[in-house]
Structures are given as structure tokens and as C-alpha cells.
Design an enzyme around this catalytic site. Structure first.
Site, short mmCIF file in Angstrom:
data_model
loop_
_atom_site.label_atom_id
_atom_site.label_comp_id
_atom_site.label_asym_id
_atom_site.label_seq_id
_atom_site.Cartn_x
_atom_site.Cartn_y
_atom_site.Cartn_z
N ASP A 292 41.87 13.45 58.43
CA ASP A 292 41.04 14.24 57.50
C ASP A 292 40.25 15.30 58.25
O ASP A 292 39.04 15.41 58.08
CB ASP A 292 40.11 13.30 56.74
CG ASP A 292 39.61 13.99 55.47
OD1 ASP A 292 38.63 13.52 54.87
OD2 ASP A 292 40.19 15.03 55.11
N GLY B 179 23.21 14.08 52.05
CA GLY B 179 24.20 14.48 51.05
C GLY B 179 25.00 13.27 50.60
O GLY B 179 24.85 12.18 51.14
N THR B 180 25.81 13.50 49.57
CA THR B 180 26.65 12.42 49.06
C THR B 180 28.10 12.80 49.30
O THR B 180 28.54 13.89 48.91
CB THR B 180 26.38 12.21 47.56
OG1 THR B 180 24.99 11.92 47.43
CG2 THR B 180 27.19 11.05 47.00
N SER C 222 32.38 11.51 49.74
CA SER C 222 33.35 10.91 48.84
C SER C 222 33.22 9.40 48.85
O SER C 222 33.71 8.72 47.98
CB SER C 222 34.76 11.32 49.27
OG SER C 222 34.81 11.37 50.68
C1 LIG Z 1 28.53 18.71 51.60
N1 LIG Z 1 27.46 19.50 52.24
C2 LIG Z 1 26.97 20.58 51.33
C3 LIG Z 1 26.44 18.59 52.68
C4 LIG Z 1 25.05 19.16 52.69
C5 LIG Z 1 24.35 18.63 53.94
N2 LIG Z 1 24.52 19.56 54.95
S1 LIG Z 1 25.25 19.16 56.31
O1 LIG Z 1 25.71 20.39 56.89
O2 LIG Z 1 26.22 18.15 56.05
C6 LIG Z 1 24.04 18.54 57.41
C7 LIG Z 1 22.82 19.16 57.48
C8 LIG Z 1 21.88 18.70 58.40
C9 LIG Z 1 22.17 17.62 59.22
C10 LIG Z 1 23.40 16.98 59.13
N3 LIG Z 1 23.67 15.90 60.00
C11 LIG Z 1 24.59 14.92 59.84
N4 LIG Z 1 25.30 14.85 58.70
C12 LIG Z 1 26.23 13.86 58.57
O3 LIG Z 1 26.95 13.73 57.42
C13 LIG Z 1 26.63 14.65 56.36
C14 LIG Z 1 27.24 14.12 55.09
C15 LIG Z 1 28.74 13.99 55.23
C16 LIG Z 1 29.36 13.57 53.94
C17 LIG Z 1 28.99 14.51 52.82
C18 LIG Z 1 27.49 14.59 52.67
C19 LIG Z 1 26.83 15.03 53.95
C20 LIG Z 1 26.43 12.96 59.61
N5 LIG Z 1 27.30 11.90 59.77
C21 LIG Z 1 27.02 11.40 61.01
N6 LIG Z 1 26.04 12.11 61.60
C22 LIG Z 1 25.66 13.08 60.76
N7 LIG Z 1 24.73 14.06 60.88
C23 LIG Z 1 24.36 17.45 58.22
#
Ligand SMILES: CN(C)CCCNS(=O)(=O)c1cccc(Nc2nc(OCC3CCCCC3)c3[nH]cnc3n2)c1
Length: 278
Positions: A140, A15-16, A18
Site C-alpha cells: 500500500d 486523523g481517521t 481506513s
Molecule cells: C488524511 N490526512 C488529511 C490526515 C490529516 C492529518 N495530517 S497528517 O499529515 O497525516 C499528520 C499531521 C501531523 C502529524 C502527523 N504524524 C503522524 N501521523 C500518523 O498517521 C496519520 C494518520 C494516518 C491514517 C489517516 C489519518 C492520519 C502516524 N502514524 C505513525 N506515526 C504517525 N505520525 C501526521
């Protein structure tokens, strides 16, 4: 031999956020699945770059079972991009879990809520523990920053990066999303303190139960007024009075009446459950 981009294979974009893009990667030498967060520092001032460096150094110091593990960083000067390599959390984030529960009209199990309370409190305890006088307040705390590993254990994520974004260059990010978890002291322009994280934790656990924040409004002014008054409806009836009581303490408007980390962990039903969880 410093770590380089070639040591990894990009698998997918998660994902993207901020501050940039989060990608799932595989470390070639052992096949370990990790993530990296790509941050473009090209438009940052020298001061902001310095802040970024000190935040990443703080991340490196935070080693705890309930804090997303920082592994390494790669700086690609040709693209003015820094890649922050971190532990991959297979279970996704709490924001996604809450929206799925809301969509399917199912409530989160009470035992899971207690587990969240205990594990996030332990993660905050680690952050608030003064490191050479430098407390790492999260600033946050929200469901999108709480991740779950493959055993549905909590991993508190995105440390420090939030603080870097509170700098003026990230004006847009600062005002994205409604600050539902803003504490009364922040609404009253007083200083952020450790108990502001406790307020945010109370809001998050409330939302985990009620599938909506304790204070909602269609504009900032009404939201601020509701937060200052601090009245909120009980969590859904299937949750115990014990849980309601703990959340009500964490959502006390008066900072001095709000429990600190230590008081939460010594609450009778918290310490009892903690002994049953570990
Ligand atoms: C904003 N959402 C809709 C995002 C959709 C995406 N689903 S989700 O629920 O984050 C998701 C789904 C499956 C695996 C993971 N694992 C994961 N994610 C991270 O960051 C996600 C990121 C954070 C900033 C915003 C964009 C997404 C991690 N950071 C360190 N370890 C991480 N492991 C996360």
C-alpha cells in the site's frame, strides 16, 4: 508490568484512517510524544483477528531508521479495541505536503525528491529482506503512508495494517480512493511482487515532482488501459534528465525490465547523491 491506557495522556486526534483513529499521545513516565492507532476488532472473524495479531508481530520486528517505529500495543477487551503505539512523525504525511504544493503552485526541491527516493528504497529493502522466509511486501505504498520526522527524513508507515484491510471485512476501505499506483502486473491480475512496490515508488516520486500521478483517468477501465500502455509525460522541466531517467526505469511496464531495489541503489546518480546525503 504490561503497558496500560493510563500510562498515556491523549493530546489530540490526528486523523481517521481506513482502519481507525490515529491520536497524538504523551507517555506520562517521560513525556515522550507518540501516536496510537485505535482499531476496533469487534466485527472481525477469528481468522481476521489472527491476521491482525500476526501483522502486529511483524510490525514489532521491523526496526529501521526509515520505517515508522512500533513501540507497543494495548488490548482493551471491554471495548474490543487494540491500540497500536508508534513513533510520532512531526512532519506529517507526503499526501498533505503534495496537496499544499499543488494549492500554492510550488514545486518540491529536486534534492528532496532524491532524498525520498533513497530513503524509501532503503525502507523497502528492509521490508523485502526475507525474515524467516516471510517477506513483508508493503502492498500500500502511497503518499498518505509516507511520513516525515522533524528533520524531514522519511518514515514508511502503516505496514501490515494495509494487508489486514485487504480482508473481506474491510470491503469499504479496499475500494476507497482510486488505485493510481496499481502496477501493470496487478492490472493484468498477475501476482503482486517486490517490483510492484518499485512501480508504486516510481508513481509516488513522479507525483512528488509533477504534483499529479503519472497515470490518471476518470474511471478504472481507462486508468487500467493507460497503466498497461505505460506512457506518461516528462516530469516538469526544472527537474533533471537524471531524475527523469530513474523514474522512467521504475515505470517500465515489463516487470523484468524494471530495476530491483539493489539496481536502484547502485544507479550512478543515486549512489553519488546517497554519499552526499548521509
Ligand atoms: C488524511 N490526512 C488529511 C490526515 C490529516 C492529518 N495530517 S497528517 O499529515 O497525516 C499528520 C499531521 C501531523 C502529524 C502527523 N504524524 C503522524 N501521523 C500518523 O498517521 C496519520 C494518520 C494516518 C491514517 C489517516 C489519518 C492520519 C502516524 N502514524 C505513525 N506515526 C504517525 N505520525 C501526521
Amino acid at each position: 508490568m504490561p503497558t496500560s491506557l493510563e500510562d498515556f495522556e491523549v493530546l489530540s486526534t490526528i486523523g481517521t484512517g481506513s482502519y481507525g483513529t490515529c491520536k497524538r499521545i504523551r507517555r506520562k513516565k517521560d513525556g515522550k510524544i507518540l501516536v496510537w492507532k485505535e482499531m476496533d476488532y469487534g466485527s472481525m472473524s477469528e481468522a481476521e483477528k489472527q491476521m491482525l495479531v500476526s501483522e502486529v508481530n511483524l510490525l514489532r520486528e521491523l526496526r529501521h531508521q526509515h520505517i515508522v517505529r512500533y513501540y507497543d500495543r494495548i488490548i482493551d477487551r471491554s471495548k474490543a479495541t487494540i491500540y497500536i503505539i508508534m513513533e510520532y512523525c512531526e512532519g506529517g504525511d507526503l499526501a498533505t505536503l503534495i496537496s499544499k504544493c499543488r494549492r500554492d503552485s510550488i514545486f518540491v526541491e529536486e534534492d528532496f525528491v532524491w532524498k525520498m527516493l533513497i530513503q524509501i528504497t532503503l525502507a523497502l529493502k528492509e521490508c523485502h529482506r526475507r525474515k524467516n522466509g516471510q517477506a513483508v511486501l508493503h502492498r500500500d505504498l502511497k503518499p498518505a503512508n509516507i511520513f516525515l520526522d522533524s528533520h524531514k527524513n522519511v518514515k514508511l508507515g502503516d505496514f501490515g495494517l494495509a494487508r489486514v484491510l485487504h480482508h473481506e471485512t474491510s470491503f469499504a476501505q479496499t475500494y476507497v480512493g482510486t488505485p493510481y499506483y496499481m502496477s501493470p502486473e496487478l492490472v493484468n491480475n498477475m501476482s503482486y511482487n517486490e517490483k510492484s512496490d518499485i512501480w508504486a515508488l516510481g508513481c509516488m516520486l513522479y507525483e512528488l515532482c509533477a504534483l499529479r500521478p503519472p497515470f490518471t483517468a476518470s474511471n478504472q477501465t481507462d486508468l487500467n488501459r493507460k497503466i498497461r500502455i505505460g506512457e506518461f509525460s516528462r516530469i516538469p522541466k526544472q527537474y533533471s534528465d537524471d531524475l527523469q531517467a530513474v523514474l522512467a526505469k521504475m515505470l517500465r511496464v515489463e516487470v523484468v525490465q524494471r530495476p530491483g531495489i539493489g539496481e536502484i541503489l547502485t544507479e550512478p546518480f543515486v549512489s553519488w547523491r546517497r554519499s552526499h546525503l548521509e
